[in-house]
Design a protein around this motif. Sequence first.
Motif, short mmCIF file in Angstrom:
data_model
loop_
_atom_site.label_atom_id
_atom_site.label_comp_id
_atom_site.label_asym_id
_atom_site.label_seq_id
_atom_site.Cartn_x
_atom_site.Cartn_y
_atom_site.Cartn_z
N GLY A 128 0.85 -1.42 0.15
CA GLY A 128 0.14 0.00 0.04
C GLY A 128 0.80 1.37 0.05
O GLY A 128 0.34 2.31 -0.77
N LYS A 129 1.89 1.33 0.68
CA LYS A 129 2.70 2.43 0.98
C LYS A 129 3.51 2.80 -0.47
O LYS A 129 3.54 3.60 -0.89
N ALA A 130 3.88 1.59 -0.88
CA ALA A 130 4.60 1.83 -2.61
C ALA A 130 3.55 2.22 -3.51
O ALA A 130 4.09 3.07 -4.13
N THR A 131 2.47 1.81 -3.44
CA THR A 131 1.59 1.96 -4.39
C THR A 131 1.29 3.59 -4.16
O THR A 131 0.90 4.24 -5.34
N MET A 132 1.03 3.99 -3.03
CA MET A 132 0.83 5.39 -2.66
C MET A 132 2.03 6.38 -3.18
O MET A 132 1.77 7.23 -3.88
N LYS A 133 3.19 5.94 -2.89
CA LYS A 133 4.49 6.72 -3.40
C LYS A 133 4.50 6.60 -5.01
O LYS A 133 4.87 7.74 -5.53
#
Length: 87
Positions: A31-36
Motif C-alpha cells: 500500500g505504501k509503495a503504491t501510494m508513493k
Amino acid sequence: MNSTLFIGTIVGLIIILFIVGAPVKPMKHIGKATMKLGIGVLLLFFLNVFGGAVGLHIPINLFTVLVSGFLGIFGVGSLAAIHLFIL
C-alpha cells in the motif's frame, strides 16, 4: 491473454486475499509503495503541465515514476536537471 480477463483475475485474487486474510505487514508495504508511485505520477504530471511553458517535458514511464515516487521532490528536480543539462 485478453487484458480484461487478466485484470479480472488479478482483482479476483486480491478479493480472495482479503476474504481469506492476507498477512498485514506485506499488504502495508504494498500500500505504501503504491501510494508513493501514485504521488510520483502526479508530480511528473504537474511538472509536465507547468514545465511545458519553458520546454521541459519528462516522459511518464516506469523509471521516472520510480525515481520521482521514492525520491519525491528531489527526484523530480534531478530528472528535470538531467533533462535540462544532459539531454
